[in-house]
Motif scaffolding. Structure first.
Motif, mmCIF file in Angstrom:
data_model
loop_
_atom_site.group_PDB
_atom_site.id
_atom_site.type_symbol
_atom_site.label_atom_id
_atom_site.label_comp_id
_atom_site.label_asym_id
_atom_site.label_seq_id
_atom_site.Cartn_x
_atom_site.Cartn_y
_atom_site.Cartn_z
ATOM 1 N N THR A 60 -3.809 11.422 10.190
ATOM 2 C CA THR A 60 -4.690 11.038 9.093
ATOM 3 C C THR A 60 -3.844 10.636 7.892
ATOM 4 O O THR A 60 -2.942 11.366 7.482
ATOM 5 N N ILE A 61 -4.140 9.448 7.345
ATOM 6 C CA ILE A 61 -3.393 8.885 6.226
ATOM 7 C C ILE A 61 -4.265 8.913 4.979
ATOM 8 O O ILE A 61 -5.356 8.331 4.968
ATOM 9 N N ASP A 62 -3.796 9.595 3.934
ATOM 10 C CA ASP A 62 -4.498 9.677 2.648
ATOM 11 C C ASP A 62 -5.970 10.086 2.796
ATOM 12 O O ASP A 62 -6.803 9.712 1.967
ATOM 13 N N GLN A 63 -6.281 10.785 3.842
ATOM 14 C CA GLN A 63 -7.657 11.237 4.137
ATOM 15 C C GLN A 63 -8.652 10.078 4.188
ATOM 16 O O GLN A 63 -9.851 10.264 4.026
ATOM 17 N N LYS A 64 -8.122 8.830 4.467
ATOM 18 C CA LYS A 64 -8.983 7.644 4.462
ATOM 19 C C LYS A 64 -9.045 6.942 5.809
ATOM 20 O O LYS A 64 -10.025 6.262 6.106
ATOM 21 N N GLN B 248 -16.141 9.435 10.694
ATOM 22 C CA GLN B 248 -16.188 7.979 10.845
ATOM 23 C C GLN B 248 -14.957 7.266 10.289
ATOM 24 O O GLN B 248 -14.993 6.060 10.061
ATOM 25 N N LEU B 249 -13.852 7.985 10.070
ATOM 26 C CA LEU B 249 -12.661 7.327 9.524
ATOM 27 C C LEU B 249 -12.187 6.223 10.464
ATOM 28 O O LEU B 249 -12.131 6.423 11.683
ATOM 29 N N PRO B 250 -11.840 5.051 9.913
ATOM 30 C CA PRO B 250 -11.339 3.967 10.765
ATOM 31 C C PRO B 250 -9.975 4.324 11.346
ATOM 32 O O PRO B 250 -9.191 5.046 10.718
ATOM 33 N N GLU B 251 -9.703 3.792 12.544
ATOM 34 C CA GLU B 251 -8.468 4.119 13.255
ATOM 35 C C GLU B 251 -7.758 2.855 13.731
ATOM 36 O O GLU B 251 -8.397 1.872 14.113
ATOM 37 N N MET C 218 0.852 -1.182 0.000
ATOM 38 C CA MET C 218 0.000 0.000 0.000
ATOM 39 C C MET C 218 0.891 1.236 0.000
ATOM 40 O O MET C 218 1.752 1.374 0.847
ATOM 41 N N LYS C 219 0.700 2.113 -0.965
ATOM 42 C CA LYS C 219 1.475 3.346 -1.024
ATOM 43 C C LYS C 219 0.736 4.435 -0.262
ATOM 44 O O LYS C 219 -0.474 4.571 -0.357
ATOM 45 N N THR C 220 1.514 5.220 0.459
ATOM 46 C CA THR C 220 0.931 6.333 1.183
ATOM 47 C C THR C 220 1.348 7.624 0.511
ATOM 48 O O THR C 220 2.521 7.823 0.209
ATOM 49 N N HIS C 221 0.384 8.465 0.257
ATOM 50 C CA HIS C 221 0.668 9.711 -0.426
ATOM 51 C C HIS C 221 0.628 10.910 0.504
ATOM 52 O O HIS C 221 1.331 11.876 0.293
ATOM 53 N N GLN C 222 -0.172 10.836 1.542
ATOM 54 C CA GLN C 222 -0.380 12.021 2.361
ATOM 55 C C GLN C 222 -0.564 11.634 3.827
ATOM 56 O O GLN C 222 -1.287 10.697 4.135
ATOM 57 N N ILE C 223 0.104 12.351 4.703
ATOM 58 C CA ILE C 223 -0.091 12.163 6.142
ATOM 59 C C ILE C 223 -0.131 13.533 6.792
ATOM 60 O O ILE C 223 0.607 14.438 6.400
ATOM 61 N N GLU C 224 -1.025 13.687 7.746
ATOM 62 C CA GLU C 224 -1.052 14.939 8.506
ATOM 63 C C GLU C 224 -1.434 14.647 9.953
ATOM 64 O O GLU C 224 -2.207 13.732 10.226
#
Length: 194
Positions: free
Chosen positions: A66-70, A22-25, A1-7
């Motif tokens: 938050t990873i890839d806003q998902k 409701q993003l899974p954690e 799995m490639k990650t493009h964005q983290i904040e």
């Protein structure tokens, strides 16, 4: 799995500050200085994003990445850190317990344990606690690159025996330096998030 964005979305101390979506954690738990921030950095390929320190006890809040806003990785304060007041330890314990037992977004927990040593009593208690609440658990033995290669199989057998890791549970030896274990952790993450 490639990650493009983290904040870093928020550093929280209680439910009122948690993100309301409701993003899974997935939570990261472990003793102080076990390598939770280093694991975050290595998984997302962003050296130095999550602050690491040689001084234990630096993480004092629940850090929501938050990873890839998902989905999110939650860096939880380390347990077992002795150089803070008993009240502060109790407050951290309550904050961690509330998050782990009441957060509906939580899909699983990665329990990090220093692979250079046998699991400590607090490590065993944490794994038992997570099982009691029927949370999917992945045990990751960190810093195993500092153990001679011919002793790494012993880590596997000792951890599995002492933590009573069942056949349907996983134990992953991980190194941020030699970069092994990453694919296996991503595999487990994908299973929990999909």
């Amino acid at each position: 799995m490639k990650t493009h964005q983290i904040e870093l979305q928020i550093s929280a101390v209680g439910p009122a500050q948690y993100p309301g979506d409701q993003l899974p954690e997935i939570a990261l738990v472990g003793r102080s200085n076990v390598g939770k921030s280093s694991l975050v950095n290595s998984l997302v390929g962003r050296k130095g994003f999550a602050r690491t320190s040689n001084q234990p006890g630096k993480t004092q809040t629940l850090n929501f990445y938050t990873i890839d806003q998902k989905w999110r990785l939650i860096d939880v304060p380390g347990y077992g850190y002795a150089k803070v007041s008993k009240k502060q330890r109790a407050d951290w314990g309550k904050m961690i317990e509330n998050y782990l037992t009441q957060r509906e977004n939580l899909r699983g927990v990665i329990s990090l344990i220093d692979g250079r040593h046998q699991p400590m009593e607090l490590d065993k208690q944490m794994v038992e606690f997570l099982r009691y609440y029927q949370l999917p658990v992945l045990v990751v033995a960190t810093k195993t690159d500092k153990v001679p290669r011919n002793r790494r199989n012993k880590i596997n057998s000792v951890f599995k025996q002492q933590l009573q890791i069942a056949k349907n549970e996983e134990l992953i030896l991980y190194s941020t330096v030699e970069r092994y274990g990453q694919a296996e952790v991503w595999n487990w993450l994908n299973q929990q998030l999909n």
